[in-house]
Design a protein around this motif. Structure first.
Motif, mmCIF file in Angstrom:
data_model
loop_
_atom_site.group_PDB
_atom_site.id
_atom_site.type_symbol
_atom_site.label_atom_id
_atom_site.label_comp_id
_atom_site.label_asym_id
_atom_site.label_seq_id
_atom_site.Cartn_x
_atom_site.Cartn_y
_atom_site.Cartn_z
ATOM 1 N N MET A 1 0.835 -1.168 0.000
ATOM 2 C CA MET A 1 0.000 0.000 0.000
ATOM 3 C C MET A 1 0.888 1.243 0.000
ATOM 4 S SD MET A 1 -1.293 2.322 2.841
ATOM 5 C CE MET A 1 -0.442 1.409 4.039
ATOM 6 N N ARG A 2 0.506 2.198 -0.820
ATOM 7 C CA ARG A 2 1.243 3.469 -0.895
ATOM 8 C C ARG A 2 0.261 4.555 -1.290
ATOM 9 N NH1 ARG A 2 3.999 6.514 -5.024
ATOM 10 N NH2 ARG A 2 5.779 7.585 -4.132
ATOM 11 N N ARG A 3 0.182 5.612 -0.477
ATOM 12 C CA ARG A 3 -0.621 6.784 -0.799
ATOM 13 C C ARG A 3 0.285 7.999 -0.701
ATOM 14 N NH1 ARG A 3 -4.609 7.513 3.395
ATOM 15 N NH2 ARG A 3 -5.117 9.380 2.255
ATOM 16 N N THR A 4 0.053 8.978 -1.572
ATOM 17 C CA THR A 4 0.870 10.187 -1.540
ATOM 18 C C THR A 4 0.006 11.435 -1.691
ATOM 19 O OG1 THR A 4 1.243 10.249 -3.928
ATOM 20 C CG2 THR A 4 2.811 8.979 -2.612
ATOM 21 N N LYS A 5 0.540 12.522 -1.168
ATOM 22 C CA LYS A 5 -0.078 13.834 -1.354
ATOM 23 C C LYS A 5 1.053 14.846 -1.450
ATOM 24 C CE LYS A 5 -3.080 17.322 0.564
ATOM 25 N NZ LYS A 5 -4.258 17.569 1.353
ATOM 26 N N LYS A 6 0.966 15.717 -2.435
ATOM 27 C CA LYS A 6 1.972 16.755 -2.613
ATOM 28 C C LYS A 6 1.360 18.105 -2.241
ATOM 29 C CE LYS A 6 3.106 17.612 -6.820
ATOM 30 N NZ LYS A 6 3.664 17.599 -8.160
ATOM 31 N N ILE A 7 2.053 18.828 -1.374
ATOM 32 C CA ILE A 7 1.621 20.163 -0.961
ATOM 33 C C ILE A 7 2.605 21.159 -1.563
ATOM 34 C CG2 ILE A 7 1.190 21.707 0.976
ATOM 35 C CD1 ILE A 7 0.798 19.131 2.689
ATOM 36 N N ASP A 8 2.085 22.034 -2.410
ATOM 37 C CA ASP A 8 2.915 23.026 -3.089
ATOM 38 C C ASP A 8 2.922 24.306 -2.247
ATOM 39 O OD1 ASP A 8 2.885 24.498 -6.449
ATOM 40 O OD2 ASP A 8 4.400 24.472 -4.884
ATOM 41 N N LEU A 9 4.062 24.600 -1.648
ATOM 42 C CA LEU A 9 4.201 25.817 -0.834
ATOM 43 C C LEU A 9 4.829 26.909 -1.704
ATOM 44 C CD1 LEU A 9 5.575 24.228 2.459
ATOM 45 C CD2 LEU A 9 3.220 24.894 1.935
ATOM 46 N N THR A 67 -0.885 10.875 15.949
ATOM 47 C CA THR A 67 -0.820 12.335 15.951
ATOM 48 C C THR A 67 0.570 12.799 16.370
ATOM 49 O OG1 THR A 67 -3.172 12.437 16.442
ATOM 50 C CG2 THR A 67 -1.898 14.437 16.826
ATOM 51 N N ASN A 68 1.153 12.139 17.346
ATOM 52 C CA ASN A 68 2.485 12.495 17.818
ATOM 53 C C ASN A 68 3.522 12.344 16.695
ATOM 54 O OD1 ASN A 68 4.481 13.179 19.833
ATOM 55 N ND2 ASN A 68 5.079 11.040 19.742
ATOM 56 N N THR A 69 3.468 11.238 15.977
ATOM 57 C CA THR A 69 4.418 11.010 14.883
ATOM 58 C C THR A 69 4.259 12.068 13.799
ATOM 59 O OG1 THR A 69 4.475 8.636 15.309
ATOM 60 C CG2 THR A 69 5.131 9.356 13.107
ATOM 61 N N ILE A 70 3.023 12.377 13.440
ATOM 62 C CA ILE A 70 2.781 13.379 12.398
ATOM 63 C C ILE A 70 3.327 14.740 12.835
ATOM 64 C CG2 ILE A 70 0.981 14.665 11.173
ATOM 65 C CD1 ILE A 70 -0.673 12.004 11.301
ATOM 66 N N TRP A 95 2.748 29.441 11.810
ATOM 67 C CA TRP A 95 1.696 29.346 10.791
ATOM 68 C C TRP A 95 1.946 28.188 9.848
ATOM 69 C CZ3 TRP A 95 -2.986 31.232 10.676
ATOM 70 C CH2 TRP A 95 -3.287 32.361 11.437
ATOM 71 N N LEU A 96 3.180 28.032 9.394
ATOM 72 C CA LEU A 96 3.514 26.935 8.481
ATOM 73 C C LEU A 96 3.279 25.590 9.166
ATOM 74 C CD1 LEU A 96 4.582 25.954 5.768
ATOM 75 C CD2 LEU A 96 6.912 26.277 6.661
ATOM 76 N N CYS A 97 3.683 25.481 10.404
ATOM 77 C CA CYS A 97 3.501 24.241 11.154
ATOM 78 C C CYS A 97 2.011 23.905 11.283
ATOM 79 C CB CYS A 97 4.145 24.375 12.529
ATOM 80 S SG CYS A 97 4.220 22.843 13.447
ATOM 81 N N GLY A 98 1.214 24.877 11.642
ATOM 82 C CA GLY A 98 -0.224 24.644 11.773
ATOM 83 C C GLY A 98 -0.861 24.195 10.471
ATOM 84 N N MET A 99 -0.532 24.875 9.386
ATOM 85 C CA MET A 99 -1.112 24.528 8.093
ATOM 86 C C MET A 99 -0.695 23.116 7.666
ATOM 87 S SD MET A 99 -0.574 24.173 4.563
ATOM 88 C CE MET A 99 0.978 24.937 4.230
ATOM 89 N N LEU A 100 0.601 22.796 7.818
ATOM 90 C CA LEU A 100 1.074 21.478 7.405
ATOM 91 C C LEU A 100 0.513 20.364 8.295
ATOM 92 C CD1 LEU A 100 4.787 22.189 6.429
ATOM 93 C CD2 LEU A 100 2.875 21.638 4.899
ATOM 94 N N ILE A 101 0.369 20.621 9.576
ATOM 95 C CA ILE A 101 -0.228 19.606 10.451
ATOM 96 C C ILE A 101 -1.689 19.372 10.074
ATOM 97 C CG2 ILE A 101 -1.014 19.151 12.821
ATOM 98 C CD1 ILE A 101 1.733 20.134 13.767
ATOM 99 N N ASP A 102 -2.431 20.436 9.778
ATOM 100 C CA ASP A 102 -3.817 20.259 9.310
ATOM 101 C C ASP A 102 -3.861 19.366 8.076
ATOM 102 O OD1 ASP A 102 -5.177 21.676 11.237
ATOM 103 O OD2 ASP A 102 -5.452 23.476 10.007
ATOM 104 N N ILE A 112 -9.732 13.112 9.777
ATOM 105 C CA ILE A 112 -9.971 13.209 11.220
ATOM 106 C C ILE A 112 -10.696 14.502 11.592
ATOM 107 C CG2 ILE A 112 -7.767 14.298 11.811
ATOM 108 C CD1 ILE A 112 -7.719 12.543 14.306
ATOM 109 N N HIS A 113 -10.535 15.548 10.797
ATOM 110 C CA HIS A 113 -11.157 16.844 11.106
ATOM 111 C C HIS A 113 -12.486 17.021 10.388
ATOM 112 C CE1 HIS A 113 -7.819 18.162 13.431
ATOM 113 N NE2 HIS A 113 -7.001 17.890 12.460
ATOM 114 N N ARG A 114 -13.352 16.032 10.503
ATOM 115 C CA ARG A 114 -14.665 16.142 9.880
ATOM 116 C C ARG A 114 -15.527 17.120 10.663
ATOM 117 N NH1 ARG A 114 -16.885 10.283 9.628
ATOM 118 N NH2 ARG A 114 -16.408 10.533 11.809
ATOM 119 N N PRO A 115 -16.513 17.721 10.001
ATOM 120 C CA PRO A 115 -17.419 18.608 10.723
ATOM 121 C C PRO A 115 -18.158 17.819 11.810
ATOM 122 C CG PRO A 115 -17.832 18.694 8.357
ATOM 123 C CD PRO A 115 -16.824 17.621 8.597
#
Length: 142
Positions: A1-9, A67-70, A95-102, A112-115
């Motif tokens: 199994m492998r999933r990826t997501k790229k975040i362009d800063l 959550t700790n590892t992330i 700010w960068l840390c908060g955005m990337l953790i989200d 995990i952050h569902r309404p």
């Protein structure tokens, strides 16, 4: 199994690659090969790795999600991004840390952050909504 997501800063002119894998060593070696590098240390059975080869791409590999590892790995990424750019402003890092953790929590924990829906115990009062009392909220099934 492998999933990826790229975040362009765009602000920092780099990308953060989030990777979830069940084969840490294979993924570790794949990234090193992609960058024509030889690993300095073996990829053991660790839960997570943060890899950086240049100031353009930062990789977060996770095999065991918590959550700790992330948060731990995102801290490494933020520290590297700011240090690579000689940025010492604490607020920029926060700010960068908060955005990337989200983003990482959404990706690794699969939403995990569902309404949350309002319940009788968390409705009422000025500004009260389901996010004000997260300890009594129930996930929205929508």
């Amino acid at each position: 199994m492998r999933r990826t997501k790229k975040i362009d800063l765009k602000l920092y002119q780099c990308k953060v690659h989030l990777i979830l894998t069940d084969d840490m060593q294979k993924e570790y070696l794949r990234i090193y090969k992609k960058h024509n590098e030889i690993p300095a240390e073996p990829a053991d059975s660790g839960e997570a790795w943060t890899l950086t080869f240049d100031i353009n791409d930062y990789y977060v590999l996770v095999s065991k999600v918590s959550t700790n590892t992330i948060a731990h790995e995102i801290y490494h990424v933020v520290y590297s991004i700011l240090q690579d750019r000689d940025i010492e402003d604490e607020e920029s890092g926060a700010w960068l840390c908060g955005m990337l953790i989200d983003e990482a929590l959404k990706f690794y924990k699969n939403g995990i952050h569902r309404p949350v829906r309002k319940t009788e115990s968390n409705v009422g009062g000025s500004g009260k909504d389901s996010s004000d009392n997260v300890h009594i909220c129930k996930p929205d099934d929508n």
